[in-house]
Design a protein around this motif. Sequence first.
Motif, PDB file in Angstrom:
ATOM      1  N   PRO A  96       0.807  -1.218   0.000  1.00 31.66           N
ATOM      2  CA  PRO A  96       0.000   0.000   0.000  1.00 31.66           C
ATOM      3  C   PRO A  96       0.846   1.276   0.000  1.00 31.66           C
ATOM      4  CG  PRO A  96      -0.060  -1.038   2.157  1.00 31.66           C
ATOM      5  CD  PRO A  96       0.685  -1.964   1.255  1.00 31.66           C
ATOM      6  N   LEU A  97       2.151   1.142   0.261  1.00 31.47           N
ATOM      7  CA  LEU A  97       3.021   2.312   0.314  1.00 31.47           C
ATOM      8  C   LEU A  97       3.611   2.682  -1.044  1.00 31.47           C
ATOM      9  CD1 LEU A  97       4.930   1.538   3.636  1.00 31.47           C
ATOM     10  CD2 LEU A  97       2.734   2.694   3.295  1.00 31.47           C
ATOM     11  N   TYR A  98       3.371   1.882  -2.054  1.00 28.23           N
ATOM     12  CA  TYR A  98       3.919   2.127  -3.391  1.00 28.23           C
ATOM     13  C   TYR A  98       3.599   3.548  -3.861  1.00 28.23           C
ATOM     14  CZ  TYR A  98       5.059   1.478  -8.304  1.00 28.23           C
ATOM     15  OH  TYR A  98       5.612   1.611  -9.551  1.00 28.23           O
ATOM     16  N   ALA A  99       2.373   3.979  -3.606  1.00 29.35           N
ATOM     17  CA  ALA A  99       1.918   5.293  -4.073  1.00 29.35           C
ATOM     18  C   ALA A  99       2.661   6.452  -3.412  1.00 29.35           C
ATOM     19  CB  ALA A  99       0.422   5.442  -3.824  1.00 29.35           C
TER      20      ALA A  99
ATOM     21  N   GLY B  55       5.725   6.868  -3.363  1.00 28.19           N
ATOM     22  CA  GLY B  55       6.951   7.138  -4.106  1.00 28.19           C
ATOM     23  C   GLY B  55       8.182   7.019  -3.231  1.00 28.19           C
ATOM     24  N   ASP B  56       9.033   8.044  -3.257  1.00 32.91           N
ATOM     25  CA  ASP B  56      10.288   7.980  -2.508  1.00 32.91           C
ATOM     26  C   ASP B  56      10.101   8.203  -1.010  1.00 32.91           C
ATOM     27  OD1 ASP B  56       9.711  10.685  -2.566  1.00 32.91           O
ATOM     28  OD2 ASP B  56      11.687  11.292  -3.293  1.00 32.91           O
ATOM     29  N   LYS B  57       8.873   8.402  -0.563  1.00 36.79           N
ATOM     30  CA  LYS B  57       8.592   8.589   0.868  1.00 36.79           C
ATOM     31  C   LYS B  57       8.046   7.324   1.531  1.00 36.79           C
ATOM     32  CE  LYS B  57       7.735  13.538   0.414  1.00 36.79           C
ATOM     33  NZ  LYS B  57       8.485  13.634  -0.784  1.00 36.79           N
ATOM     34  N   CYS B  58       8.124   6.200   0.844  1.00 36.17           N
ATOM     35  CA  CYS B  58       7.587   4.947   1.388  1.00 36.17           C
ATOM     36  C   CYS B  58       8.455   4.381   2.513  1.00 36.17           C
ATOM     37  CB  CYS B  58       7.423   3.902   0.287  1.00 36.17           C
ATOM     38  SG  CYS B  58       8.984   3.289  -0.384  1.00 36.17           S
TER      39      CYS B  58
ATOM     40  N   ARG C 297      14.242   0.959  -6.132  1.00 37.79           N
ATOM     41  CA  ARG C 297      15.060   1.674  -7.103  1.00 37.79           C
ATOM     42  C   ARG C 297      14.139   2.110  -8.234  1.00 37.79           C
ATOM     43  NH1 ARG C 297      16.641  -0.438 -11.929  1.00 37.79           N
ATOM     44  NH2 ARG C 297      15.921  -2.529 -12.390  1.00 37.79           N
ATOM     45  N   MET C 298      14.558   3.103  -8.976  1.00 39.34           N
ATOM     46  CA  MET C 298      13.787   3.549 -10.131  1.00 39.34           C
ATOM     47  C   MET C 298      14.437   2.954 -11.379  1.00 39.34           C
ATOM     48  SD  MET C 298      11.390   5.234  -8.718  1.00 39.34           S
ATOM     49  CE  MET C 298      10.544   6.058 -10.036  1.00 39.34           C
ATOM     50  N   THR C 299      13.617   2.397 -12.248  1.00 41.49           N
ATOM     51  CA  THR C 299      14.146   1.829 -13.487  1.00 41.49           C
ATOM     52  C   THR C 299      14.476   2.959 -14.459  1.00 41.49           C
ATOM     53  OG1 THR C 299      12.012   1.643 -14.604  1.00 41.49           O
ATOM     54  CG2 THR C 299      12.691  -0.210 -13.176  1.00 41.49           C
ATOM     55  N   GLU C 300      15.122   2.608 -15.541  1.00 42.98           N
ATOM     56  CA  GLU C 300      15.457   3.594 -16.567  1.00 42.98           C
ATOM     57  C   GLU C 300      14.207   4.251 -17.142  1.00 42.98           C
ATOM     58  OE1 GLU C 300      17.887   1.690 -19.506  1.00 42.98           O
ATOM     59  OE2 GLU C 300      19.462   1.218 -18.056  1.00 42.98           O
ATOM     60  N   LYS C 301      13.090   3.541 -17.094  1.00 48.24           N
ATOM     61  CA  LYS C 301      11.827   4.067 -17.619  1.00 48.24           C
ATOM     62  C   LYS C 301      11.033   4.827 -16.559  1.00 48.24           C
ATOM     63  CE  LYS C 301      11.348   0.652 -21.251  1.00 48.24           C
ATOM     64  NZ  LYS C 301      10.480  -0.326 -21.884  1.00 48.24           N
ATOM     65  N   GLY C 302      11.613   5.008 -15.373  1.00 45.81           N
ATOM     66  CA  GLY C 302      10.961   5.770 -14.328  1.00 45.81           C
ATOM     67  C   GLY C 302       9.932   4.991 -13.526  1.00 45.81           C
ATOM     68  N   ILE C 303      10.016   3.677 -13.559  1.00 43.52           N
ATOM     69  CA  ILE C 303       9.102   2.821 -12.806  1.00 43.52           C
ATOM     70  C   ILE C 303       9.749   2.444 -11.478  1.00 43.52           C
ATOM     71  CG2 ILE C 303       7.814   0.632 -12.823  1.00 43.52           C
ATOM     72  CD1 ILE C 303       6.923   2.540 -15.033  1.00 43.52           C
ATOM     73  N   LYS C 304       8.971   2.499 -10.428  1.00 40.69           N
ATOM     74  CA  LYS C 304       9.463   2.123  -9.102  1.00 40.69           C
ATOM     75  C   LYS C 304       9.561   0.601  -9.031  1.00 40.69           C
ATOM     76  CE  LYS C 304       8.320   2.907  -4.239  1.00 40.69           C
ATOM     77  NZ  LYS C 304       7.309   3.457  -3.332  1.00 40.69           N
ATOM     78  N   ASP C 305      10.750   0.099  -8.751  1.00 35.43           N
ATOM     79  CA  ASP C 305      11.009  -1.340  -8.670  1.00 35.43           C
ATOM     80  C   ASP C 305      11.284  -1.716  -7.216  1.00 35.43           C
ATOM     81  OD1 ASP C 305      11.927  -3.950  -8.769  1.00 35.43           O
ATOM     82  OD2 ASP C 305      13.689  -3.495  -9.981  1.00 35.43           O
TER      83      ASP C 305
END
Length: 101
Positions: free
Chosen positions: A41-44, A46-49, A54-62
């Motif tokens: 539930p913390l995915y949303a 972003g970087d405050k989870c 890590r962020m992928t080259e395409k800007g997807i949170k991995d």
Amino acid sequence: MEKPYWEGKHYAFFSNRECEYFPCHAGADPENFNCLFCYCPLYALGDKCGGNFRMTEKGIKDCTNCQLPHKAQNYGYVTGKYSELAELMRKMREAEKDTQE
């Protein structure tokens, strides 16, 4: 020291050992693997989870290397972030409403 209200409660921990992917994160401790937050539930947030992402080259949170929501002792941390999620949703609804006017 007093234990958190949720510690030792069945609703705070669920381990689905029959899942085809159990445990779904490499190196995870199967005895302490909480499946309750299978989809974090913390995915949303972003970087405050607070997790190890890590962020992928395409800007997807991995979140492949993150076990934060899957450790039994982190139930309180995850549920403690719900007010931040609610605020995020409120801001999103306001922004959507503003674009419709």
